[in-house]
Scaffold this active site. Structure first.
Site, PDB file in Angstrom:
ATOM      1  N   GLY A   1       0.843  -1.187   0.000  1.00 46.94           N
ATOM      2  CA  GLY A   1       0.000   0.000   0.000  1.00 46.94           C
ATOM      3  C   GLY A   1       0.879   1.238   0.000  1.00 46.94           C
ATOM      4  O   GLY A   1       2.016   1.194   0.471  1.00 46.94           O
TER       5      GLY A   1
ATOM      6  N   GLN B   1       2.801  10.019   1.463  1.00 50.56           N
ATOM      7  CA  GLN B   1       4.113   9.363   1.517  1.00 50.56           C
ATOM      8  C   GLN B   1       5.012   9.724   0.337  1.00 50.56           C
ATOM      9  O   GLN B   1       6.209   9.449   0.364  1.00 50.56           O
ATOM     10  CB  GLN B   1       3.945   7.835   1.556  1.00 50.56           C
ATOM     11  CG  GLN B   1       3.288   7.352   2.834  1.00 50.56           C
ATOM     12  CD  GLN B   1       3.208   5.836   2.830  1.00 50.56           C
ATOM     13  OE1 GLN B   1       2.265   5.263   2.288  1.00 50.56           O
ATOM     14  NE2 GLN B   1       4.200   5.188   3.423  1.00 50.56           N
TER      15      GLN B   1
ATOM     16  N   CYS C   1       5.690   0.063   7.493  1.00 50.03           N
ATOM     17  CA  CYS C   1       5.329   1.207   6.666  1.00 50.03           C
ATOM     18  C   CYS C   1       6.547   1.615   5.851  1.00 50.03           C
ATOM     19  O   CYS C   1       7.645   1.666   6.391  1.00 50.03           O
ATOM     20  CB  CYS C   1       4.885   2.358   7.575  1.00 50.03           C
ATOM     21  SG  CYS C   1       4.382   3.823   6.677  1.00 50.03           S
ATOM     22  N   LEU C   2       6.340   1.886   4.570  1.00 49.93           N
ATOM     23  CA  LEU C   2       7.479   2.261   3.719  1.00 49.93           C
ATOM     24  C   LEU C   2       8.133   3.554   4.191  1.00 49.93           C
ATOM     25  O   LEU C   2       9.300   3.790   3.908  1.00 49.93           O
ATOM     26  CB  LEU C   2       7.033   2.392   2.259  1.00 49.93           C
ATOM     27  CG  LEU C   2       6.560   1.098   1.588  1.00 49.93           C
ATOM     28  CD1 LEU C   2       6.089   1.373   0.171  1.00 49.93           C
ATOM     29  CD2 LEU C   2       7.659   0.040   1.593  1.00 49.93           C
TER      30      LEU C   2
ATOM     31  N   HIS D   1      -4.673   1.015   7.383  1.00 48.89           N
ATOM     32  CA  HIS D   1      -3.339   1.621   7.523  1.00 48.89           C
ATOM     33  C   HIS D   1      -3.176   2.785   6.538  1.00 48.89           C
ATOM     34  O   HIS D   1      -2.724   3.869   6.916  1.00 48.89           O
ATOM     35  CB  HIS D   1      -2.266   0.542   7.290  1.00 48.89           C
ATOM     36  CG  HIS D   1      -0.860   1.067   7.319  1.00 48.89           C
ATOM     37  ND1 HIS D   1       0.022   0.760   8.333  1.00 48.89           N
ATOM     38  CD2 HIS D   1      -0.187   1.863   6.455  1.00 48.89           C
ATOM     39  CE1 HIS D   1       1.177   1.369   8.084  1.00 48.89           C
ATOM     40  NE2 HIS D   1       1.084   2.038   6.949  1.00 48.89           N
ATOM     41  N   GLU D   2      -3.557   2.559   5.278  1.00 41.53           N
ATOM     42  CA  GLU D   2      -3.399   3.606   4.259  1.00 41.53           C
ATOM     43  C   GLU D   2      -4.366   4.765   4.493  1.00 41.53           C
ATOM     44  O   GLU D   2      -4.019   5.923   4.277  1.00 41.53           O
ATOM     45  CB  GLU D   2      -3.606   3.024   2.853  1.00 41.53           C
ATOM     46  CG  GLU D   2      -2.611   1.941   2.458  1.00 41.53           C
ATOM     47  CD  GLU D   2      -1.159   2.325   2.697  1.00 41.53           C
ATOM     48  OE1 GLU D   2      -0.804   3.510   2.514  1.00 41.53           O
ATOM     49  OE2 GLU D   2      -0.376   1.439   3.083  1.00 41.53           O
TER      50      GLU D   2
ATOM     51  N   HIS E   1      -3.029   7.224   6.779  1.00 40.02           N
ATOM     52  CA  HIS E   1      -2.054   8.136   6.156  1.00 40.02           C
ATOM     53  C   HIS E   1      -2.722   9.390   5.596  1.00 40.02           C
ATOM     54  O   HIS E   1      -2.179  10.477   5.740  1.00 40.02           O
ATOM     55  CB  HIS E   1      -1.322   7.435   5.005  1.00 40.02           C
ATOM     56  CG  HIS E   1      -0.118   6.653   5.416  1.00 40.02           C
ATOM     57  ND1 HIS E   1       0.963   7.226   6.055  1.00 40.02           N
ATOM     58  CD2 HIS E   1       0.201   5.349   5.255  1.00 40.02           C
ATOM     59  CE1 HIS E   1       1.889   6.296   6.270  1.00 40.02           C
ATOM     60  NE2 HIS E   1       1.446   5.135   5.810  1.00 40.02           N
TER      61      HIS E   1
HETATM   62 NI    NI Z   1       2.372   3.290   5.811  1.00 38.98          NI
END
Ligand code: NI
Length: 198
Positions: free
Chosen positions: A45, A50, A107-108, A149-150, A153
């Site tokens: 995701g 991000q 998380c990236l 989760h996304e 963000h």
């Molecule tokens: Ni994330």
């Protein structure tokens, strides 16, 4: 085009994104670039903040969870993940239900850290897809988890915000190091303290 992923500590990750219109400039290119960026970093995701854009858009491709499946011993939480690739624009989680369950999230934007986060098992979400068609859908298991989760963000919330103050304090040094770029990664990132890309 692979875009640099913004690292923990950048204020854009704490900002609530704004809704976008159908004629948002460069939308299709942005979506394509986000998929390329996510796949390059082996993510499931990626949300617009991000990559530095404070808008309510995220993408998911949770099919890796389906591929990990053991056919003889199927995990009910992985149900329906085959080819689960979607674009969510202006999403609203209308309802969350069921029991809270723990899942180790990563998380990236926060590489190398994975921690248990508790979330409810089922969601009802409304959103627009990349063609601005409206959808109302329910998800559970890993699919719901990736979306939750996304979705966080685009509201300026990170998974670390769900951890206990004690747990977060224990991670403080690691988190500061990530902000400074002192972390081992194999994809492009932009670090808030270091002010350069790597
Ligand atoms: Ni994330």
């Amino acid at each position: 085009m692979i875009l640099p992923i913004v690292a923990y500590g950048d204020p854009v990750l704490k900002k609530e994104g704004i809704e976008i219109e159908k004629d948002y400039e460069g939308l299709q290119k942005l979506i394509d670039d986000m998929f390329e960026t996510m796949y390059n970093a082996s993510g499931v995701g990626l949300a617009a903040p991000q990559i530095g854009k404070s808008i309510r858009l995220f993408i998911v491709d949770a099919s890796p969870f389906a591929e990990e499946e053991d056919e003889d011993n199927p995990d009910p939480k992985a149900k329906g993940l085959e080819g689960f690739k979607k674009v969510f624009i202006n999403p609203i989680i209308e309802e969350e239900s069921g029991e809270k369950w723990a899942f180790q999230e990563g998380c990236l934007s926060i590489p190398t850290i994975r921690e248990d986060v508790f979330r409810k098992e089922k969601i009802l979400i409304t959103y627009f897809d990349e063609n601005f068609n409206f959808h109302e859908e329910t998800y559970e298991g890993y699919a719901a988890r990736v979306i939750q989760h996304e979705y966080d963000h685009v509201d300026g919330i990170l998974f670390t915000d769900h951890l206990s103050p004690l747990k977060k304090r224990m991670l403080n040094k690691k988190l500061n190091n990530i902000s400074k770029g002192e972390v081992d990664i194999n994809y492009r990132m932009k670090f808030p303290v270091k002010k350069r890309t790597k």
